[in-house]
Each structure stands twice: as structure tokens, then as C-alpha cells.
Write a protein that holds these residues in place. Sequence first.
Motif, mmCIF file in Angstrom:
data_model
loop_
_atom_site.group_PDB
_atom_site.id
_atom_site.type_symbol
_atom_site.label_atom_id
_atom_site.label_comp_id
_atom_site.label_asym_id
_atom_site.label_seq_id
_atom_site.Cartn_x
_atom_site.Cartn_y
_atom_site.Cartn_z
ATOM 1 N N ASP A 47 0.802 -1.216 0.000
ATOM 2 C CA ASP A 47 0.000 0.000 0.000
ATOM 3 C C ASP A 47 0.839 1.272 0.000
ATOM 4 O O ASP A 47 0.303 2.367 -0.011
ATOM 5 N N ALA A 48 2.184 1.110 0.003
ATOM 6 C CA ALA A 48 3.035 2.293 0.043
ATOM 7 C C ALA A 48 4.433 1.949 -0.447
ATOM 8 O O ALA A 48 4.890 0.815 -0.329
ATOM 9 N N LEU A 75 2.959 1.492 -5.605
ATOM 10 C CA LEU A 75 2.247 2.688 -6.061
ATOM 11 C C LEU A 75 1.345 2.387 -7.247
ATOM 12 O O LEU A 75 0.495 3.194 -7.600
ATOM 13 N N VAL A 76 1.516 1.214 -7.852
ATOM 14 C CA VAL A 76 0.757 0.841 -9.041
ATOM 15 C C VAL A 76 -0.458 -0.011 -8.699
ATOM 16 O O VAL A 76 -1.538 0.190 -9.241
ATOM 17 N N HIS A 77 -0.259 -0.974 -7.789
ATOM 18 C CA HIS A 77 -1.312 -1.947 -7.509
ATOM 19 C C HIS A 77 -1.090 -2.524 -6.115
ATOM 20 O O HIS A 77 0.035 -2.558 -5.635
ATOM 21 N N SER A 78 -2.140 -3.007 -5.502
ATOM 22 C CA SER A 78 -2.018 -3.553 -4.145
ATOM 23 C C SER A 78 -1.727 -5.049 -4.154
ATOM 24 O O SER A 78 -2.395 -5.818 -3.480
ATOM 25 N N THR A 128 2.112 6.737 0.428
ATOM 26 C CA THR A 128 0.987 5.846 0.169
ATOM 27 C C THR A 128 0.504 6.005 -1.275
ATOM 28 O O THR A 128 0.752 7.027 -1.916
ATOM 29 N N ARG A 129 -0.183 4.986 -1.750
ATOM 30 C CA ARG A 129 -0.730 5.036 -3.107
ATOM 31 C C ARG A 129 -1.694 6.210 -3.282
ATOM 32 O O ARG A 129 -1.601 6.933 -4.278
#
Length: 172
Positions: A52-53, A90-93, A112-113
Motif C-alpha cells: 500500500d506504500a 504505487l501501481v497496484h495492491s 501511500t498510493r
Amino acid sequence: MGNSEQVIFDKIGESAFFARLQADDARALVAACEPLTVLPGQAIWSPGEAKDAAYILVSGRVQINYRVQPDGHREDQYAAPGTFLTLSSLVHSWRHASAGIALERSQLLRLTRPEFEELFEAGHPAAFALVDLIADDLVAEVRDANRRLHEVFGHPAETLRMLRRRSRVGRR
């Protein structure tokens, strides 16, 4: 800019990434991050947790442990201020396949995203520079995957011999 943000910027400002940015753009990126201090042996993230970050190393030393096929276990250590960790977050969880552990008292910035997406949607130059960095990381990961595939499948006769030996040992 607060005094603590200036101290952070002074530590990471010489890194290749931050040196390319205009000072105001770099400061805006730092301001979008949450400062984080971790103690020796403390996990920053663990396998299975949702990504998530991304993290920016300000000071200290961090080790990333992960399993890689066919090599097995790999450990990478980072100590250079301004080093980015887990950029793909930053692109996907996706789930973490690695563990990030502080080897000494370390200061990081946690981006964080949602904070990244806010910068990106505003057309902020730091967000676009991060996208370039993410692309560079992706290219490096693909090259590494190709190298590992070549190690396994690039020598078919040797691979077949190894598989045959393993199958004989497994039948005993």
C-alpha cells in the motif's frame, strides 16, 4: 518547509532521483510522505501484506529478503539516502513476496498510493518522475526474470539431466 522536512531533504537531496527534480517539486514529494522511524530488527513490511506504500530511505540500513527461483533465497541491503523501496506498491495492491527489515535504526518516508495518485492526477512533476522510476524497475525485473529463465531453460540437456536426477532421488 518545517525544520524536520529540511533535514530530510538535506539527506536525500543529493540522490540521483531527487537531484533531477526542481527543489520545490522534491519538497512537495517529501511533504506528501509520512516520516517513519524503525528500530534494528523491526519489520517495515512482511510477506503476504498488501502493498500500500513505497518507501524512501532517508538514513540507516534496510535489508529485503525474498525467495527467487531457481536461486532460492536472496537478500539485498540498501543504505543510500534517497533509495526507493517497493515502488510497485504505487501501481497496484499486490501482496508482498518479500520482507523489509531494518538492520539499524533507520528513517524512511512512506508514500501511500492515494498520496501518489493525488500528485499524479494533479500533474505534479515528481509523480511523473516516479512513473519513470517505476518503469525502470519493471525493465530491470523483466531482465532478471529473463536471466533466471535462461539459467533454467537455456541449457536443455543440462536441465533434463538435473530433472532426471531429482526424479530418481524422489522415487527412493
